[in-house]
Structures are given as structure tokens and as C-alpha cells.
Design a protein around this motif. Structure first.
Motif, PDB file in Angstrom:
ATOM      1  N   LEU A  93     -85.147 -24.714  73.996  1.00 23.96           N
ATOM      2  CA  LEU A  93     -86.325 -24.545  73.772  1.00 23.96           C
ATOM      3  C   LEU A  93     -86.691 -23.727  75.510  1.00 23.96           C
ATOM      4  O   LEU A  93     -87.914 -22.603  75.064  1.00 23.96           O
ATOM      5  CB  LEU A  93     -86.648 -26.357  75.342  1.00 23.96           C
ATOM      6  CG  LEU A  93     -86.645 -27.483  74.730  1.00 23.96           C
ATOM      7  CD1 LEU A  93     -86.138 -28.276  75.612  1.00 23.96           C
ATOM      8  CD2 LEU A  93     -87.370 -27.601  72.939  1.00 23.96           C
ATOM      9  N   ASN A  97     -85.599 -20.778  74.704  1.00 25.89           N
ATOM     10  CA  ASN A  97     -85.782 -18.885  74.124  1.00 25.89           C
ATOM     11  C   ASN A  97     -87.063 -19.395  73.007  1.00 25.89           C
ATOM     12  O   ASN A  97     -87.791 -18.230  73.065  1.00 25.89           O
ATOM     13  CB  ASN A  97     -84.721 -19.463  72.516  1.00 25.89           C
ATOM     14  CG  ASN A  97     -84.218 -17.742  71.684  1.00 25.89           C
ATOM     15  OD1 ASN A  97     -83.901 -17.009  73.053  1.00 25.89           O
ATOM     16  ND2 ASN A  97     -83.592 -17.930  71.282  1.00 25.89           N
ATOM     17  N   CYS A  98     -87.552 -20.851  72.535  1.00 25.94           N
ATOM     18  CA  CYS A  98     -88.940 -20.841  71.991  1.00 25.94           C
ATOM     19  C   CYS A  98     -90.007 -20.085  73.137  1.00 25.94           C
ATOM     20  O   CYS A  98     -90.794 -19.478  72.473  1.00 25.94           O
ATOM     21  CB  CYS A  98     -88.776 -21.597  71.552  1.00 25.94           C
ATOM     22  SG  CYS A  98     -88.057 -22.560  70.176  1.00 25.94           S
ATOM     23  N   TYR A 141     -89.538 -16.001  72.957  1.00 26.13           N
ATOM     24  CA  TYR A 141     -89.867 -15.863  71.832  1.00 26.13           C
ATOM     25  C   TYR A 141     -91.110 -15.578  71.372  1.00 26.13           C
ATOM     26  O   TYR A 141     -91.678 -13.844  71.400  1.00 26.13           O
ATOM     27  CB  TYR A 141     -89.302 -16.135  71.155  1.00 26.13           C
ATOM     28  CG  TYR A 141     -88.866 -15.580  69.856  1.00 26.13           C
ATOM     29  CD1 TYR A 141     -88.623 -14.851  68.909  1.00 26.13           C
ATOM     30  CD2 TYR A 141     -90.385 -16.304  68.177  1.00 26.13           C
ATOM     31  CE1 TYR A 141     -89.171 -14.115  67.405  1.00 26.13           C
ATOM     32  CE2 TYR A 141     -90.580 -14.838  67.363  1.00 26.13           C
ATOM     33  CZ  TYR A 141     -89.859 -14.439  66.614  1.00 26.13           C
ATOM     34  OH  TYR A 141     -89.742 -13.914  65.602  1.00 26.13           O
ATOM     35  N   THR A 144     -85.042 -12.770  66.090  1.00 24.58           N
ATOM     36  CA  THR A 144     -85.401 -13.986  65.335  1.00 24.58           C
ATOM     37  C   THR A 144     -84.551 -14.146  64.448  1.00 24.58           C
ATOM     38  O   THR A 144     -84.992 -15.642  64.058  1.00 24.58           O
ATOM     39  CB  THR A 144     -87.050 -12.825  64.124  1.00 24.58           C
ATOM     40  OG1 THR A 144     -87.669 -12.022  65.135  1.00 24.58           O
ATOM     41  CG2 THR A 144     -87.464 -14.129  63.630  1.00 24.58           C
ATOM     42  N   LEU A 188     -82.361 -17.117  66.554  1.00 25.71           N
ATOM     43  CA  LEU A 188     -83.575 -18.577  66.804  1.00 25.71           C
ATOM     44  C   LEU A 188     -83.303 -18.466  65.544  1.00 25.71           C
ATOM     45  O   LEU A 188     -84.043 -20.457  65.337  1.00 25.71           O
ATOM     46  CB  LEU A 188     -85.316 -17.983  66.993  1.00 25.71           C
ATOM     47  CG  LEU A 188     -86.396 -18.724  67.470  1.00 25.71           C
ATOM     48  CD1 LEU A 188     -85.780 -19.863  68.929  1.00 25.71           C
ATOM     49  CD2 LEU A 188     -87.895 -18.586  67.686  1.00 25.71           C
ATOM     50  N   GLN A 220     -80.796 -20.692  65.036  1.00 26.89           N
ATOM     51  CA  GLN A 220     -81.100 -22.831  65.856  1.00 26.89           C
ATOM     52  C   GLN A 220     -82.038 -23.435  65.622  1.00 26.89           C
ATOM     53  O   GLN A 220     -81.677 -24.832  65.550  1.00 26.89           O
ATOM     54  CB  GLN A 220     -81.339 -21.783  67.711  1.00 26.89           C
ATOM     55  CG  GLN A 220     -81.377 -21.271  68.715  1.00 26.89           C
ATOM     56  CD  GLN A 220     -81.498 -21.316  69.687  1.00 26.89           C
ATOM     57  OE1 GLN A 220     -82.299 -19.890  69.947  1.00 26.89           O
ATOM     58  NE2 GLN A 220     -81.546 -21.868  70.663  1.00 26.89           N
ATOM     59  N   PHE A 221     -82.956 -23.025  64.857  1.00 29.88           N
ATOM     60  CA  PHE A 221     -83.844 -24.135  64.183  1.00 29.88           C
ATOM     61  C   PHE A 221     -82.463 -24.928  63.190  1.00 29.88           C
ATOM     62  O   PHE A 221     -83.431 -26.153  62.833  1.00 29.88           O
ATOM     63  CB  PHE A 221     -85.358 -23.982  63.600  1.00 29.88           C
ATOM     64  CG  PHE A 221     -85.909 -23.337  64.463  1.00 29.88           C
ATOM     65  CD1 PHE A 221     -86.715 -24.584  64.842  1.00 29.88           C
ATOM     66  CD2 PHE A 221     -86.335 -22.325  65.178  1.00 29.88           C
ATOM     67  CE1 PHE A 221     -87.611 -24.541  65.878  1.00 29.88           C
ATOM     68  CE2 PHE A 221     -87.674 -21.813  65.991  1.00 29.88           C
ATOM     69  CZ  PHE A 221     -88.589 -23.425  66.335  1.00 29.88           C
TER      70      PHE A 221
END
Length: 363
Positions: free
Chosen positions: A60, A62-63, A66, A104, A107, A110-111
Motif C-alpha cells: 500500500l 508503494n502504490c 509510485y 514500475t 510494483l 506486487q500486483f
């Protein structure tokens, strides 16, 4: 508001007098997406080591980081296009832009692994590929054709290996996505992952030869040992991770199965090289801060030192899963705590920096 550090100016290009105390956004380090890289991989490492709460919390964070960094970057491009261009073609600051690609992809990983959002991950992967193509050929073409170039000892650093990390990050995310898609798409993604893995290895050999030559045949001062030198190890760790994922994907890609001995051999080679760097970098760090008393203060480049620790944890774990090296399991279980501690220290440094300079921030 920009969290740019006081050390963000290029060592080879002092800022004009009128910009020494400018809007701090103008001096935003191109390598600031290293925070996304570091936070993302430490989150993934925590998830692999059975710490789901920590992994989700860092996801969270990191989102948010970003999105904030993209907003600052786009604003900087609009407000200070000349500064951005100068950074892009600068031998020391230019490679920092590759953190955008790697961040990018991390991340996106992670998704895939923490949220199961494959469409979002695919979109991030596509953005990373476009950025990688644009940055790779812009930066290295500019380095080749520019007339005024710095000497080797002032023009190269471990930050150049961010190009390797960016390349391998695309391979990692492609391999992760390939494991969750059917045909058409699975073979193509695995082939692209394999190609990027090989390209990353090629770039590492080229660049590391120059960096090691600079290490051993030119005068070396504490100033020269900037945090991105930890990417010497991190580039090999992410190469290990990409190779391990290719091995795990080989059951569903016949061409990978035929190359399995080669992929396994080079994966171990990358892991062994990365492991060799750890004591060397620790000794150099003791020399820099202990013997030469170089001040230890916050710099956005320190995220480039956190990332390799998290990546070593994740890559060693995946190599164990891919190749059955159970006798190495103690390593990721130890390194995950080292990576978390390093992330916490640098994050505390960032928070302290923001509090101390909050009144000075300008757009």
C-alpha cells in the motif's frame, strides 16, 4: 513538494548560481524511483518469507509512493524541461532514470503476487517496456555521440547497472505473467523474458568490466563510493530471480526445457557472483564510513542500497524453489530481516529530512 536531497546535483555539472537554492523540484533526483524498487522488493521478500501483514502494508505504501513520484516527475518535466534533459544525458545522473522502469515492474510484480491483479500488472509491464526502449536508446545514444564526455573515473558508477536491473525487471514480470496466462501469450512472454534475461547478462558483463577497472586502476575516494555501488550485487540478484522463474516456467515452454542446463548454470553463476559482492561491499562501506569518516546522512541514492538486500532475499528463495538447494534456506530467512531493517532506516532518514526541510520546499 519535492523530497530532493541536498546531494542531488550532478558531481560533474554544478548548478548555475541562480539555481543553487531553486525550487527543490528542479533538483529532484532521477533515481528517486529507487524507493519504489526498494519498498516493492522488500514487500515481496516479506511475503515469500511468510509475513503477509508486512508485505501488504509495504504494498500500500508503494502504490502511494509510485503515484506521488510520477506526479512530481511529470510536474518537473513541465516546469524544468531543460534540467530533465540535462540529467538524461549526464553520465552520472542519466542512468538513474532506469529506476522508473524497474520500479514500475517491481510494483507490477506486487500486483501479481500480492493482489492477483493480472490486468493491472500487464498494463504496468507494457508501460515499463515502452519506457525501457525509450530510455535505453536515448541515454546510450546520447552518451555515445555527445562531444564533451567526462573521463572514466568521473563518468561511471554502480548506477550504470540500473540499466541491467531495469532489463531484468522486465524479464521477471514477463515470467510471472507467463505463469498466469494461456495461449496465445504464454510462449511469447516466456521467450521475451528469456531474451531480456540474456540481454541483461550481456549488459552486466560490459558495464561491470568498466566499473571494476575503474575500481582498481584509478584513485578511489570515499566520495566515489556512492550507495548505487550496491547495485553491483543487486543486478546479479535480480538476474538470479529472472533465471529461477524461467526454470519454474520450463514445464510450459518447450524451448525453455531444451535450454534448462544452460539456464540453471547461469542462474547459479549470477547468484554466486552476487554473493561474492556482499563481503566486498561491506568492507568498502566500513572503509568509507569507519576509517575515512565519511558522513552518513540521508540521500535518495540509499534506496539503491536497500533494493539489493531485498532482491537477494527474494532471488535466493526462488532459486531454492527452482533448483532444490534446501541447504541455503537459512540465507533468505536471515536477509529478510536485514532488508526490513535497512528499509526502515532509510525511510526514517527520509522522514527526518522532510521534517527538517519542510519550510524550504518549493515548486
Amino acid at each position: 513538494m519535492s523530497p530532493a536531497s541536498d546531494e542531488s546535483e550532478s558531481p560533474t555539472r554544478p548548478a548555475p548560481q541562480g539555481e543553487r537554492e531553486p525550487a527543490r523540484l528542479a533538483g529532484l533526483s532521477p533515481a528517486y524511483f529507487g524507493m519504489v524498487m526498494a519498498t516493492g522488493i522488500v514487500s515481496l521478500a516479506a511475503g515469500l518469507m511468510g509475513m503477509p501483514v508486512v508485505a501488504k502494508a509495504l504494498f500500500l505504501i508503494n502504490c502511494a509512493v509510485y503515484v506521488a513520484l510520477w506526479a512530481l516527475t511529470l510536474l518537473r518535466i513541465v516546469r524544468y524541461p531543460r534540467r530533465v534533459f540535462d540529467d538524461l544525458i549526464d553520465h552520472l545522473r542519466g542512468p538513474g532514470f532506469f529506476t522508473v522502469v524497474a520500479g514500475t515492474c517491481v510494483l507490477g510484480s506486487q500486483f501479481v503476487l500480492l493482489a492477483g491483479e493480472y490486468r493491472v500488472a500487464m498494463a504496468l509491464w507494457a508501460v515499463a517496456v515502452v519506457l525501457w526502449i525509450g530510455l535505453t536508446y536515448t541515454i546510450f545514444t546520447a552518451f555515445t555521440i555527445k562531444e564533451n564526455k567526462p573521463p572514466l573515473e568521473r563518468g561511471i558508477s554502480g548506477g550504470w547497472l540500473l540499466a541491467v536491473v531495469a532489463t531484468q525487471s522486465i524479464a521477471v514480470l514477463a515470467a510471472l505473467l507467463a505463469a498466469h496466462v494461456g495461449q496465445p501469450g504464454r510462449l511469447e512472454l516466456n521467450f521475451l523474458a528469456l531474451s531480456m534475461w540474456l540481454w541483461g547478462g550481456m549488459l552486466y558483463i560490459w558495464m561491470m568490466s568498466l566499473i571494476f577497472y575503474r575500481y582498481t586502476f584509478f584513485r578511489f575516494s570515499p566520495d566515489d563510493l556512492s550507495p548505487p555501488y550496491w547495485i553491483n550485487m543487486g543486478a546479479m540478484a535480480i538476474s538470479t530471480l529472472a533465471g529461477s522463474l524461467l526454470i519454474l516456467n520450463s514445464e510450459h515452454a518447450p524451448f525453455l526445457l531444451s535450454l534448462l542446463p544452460f539456464i540453471k548454470g547461469f542462474t547459479v553463476f549470477y547468484w554466486a557472483t552476487g554473493t561474492w559482492w556482499i563481503p566486498m561491499l561491506l568492507l568498502l562501506g566500513v572503509w568509507r564510513h569507519g576509517y575515512r569518516h565519511f558522513p552518513l546522512r540521508y540521500d535518495p541514492l540509499y534506496w539503491g542500497a536497500v533494493f539489493p538486500l531485498g532482491m537477494y532475499t527474494a532471488s535466493t528463495h526462488q532459486m531454492i524453489e527452482a533448483m532444490g538447494f534446501d541447504f541455503l534456506r537459512f540465507l533468505p530467512h536471515a536477509f529478510v530481516y536485514i532488508a526490513l531493517a535497512a528499509w526502515a532506516l532509510v525511510f526514517a532518514g527520509l522522514s527526518r529530512y522532510l521534517l527538517r526541510h519542510s519550510k524550504d520546499f518549493r515548486f
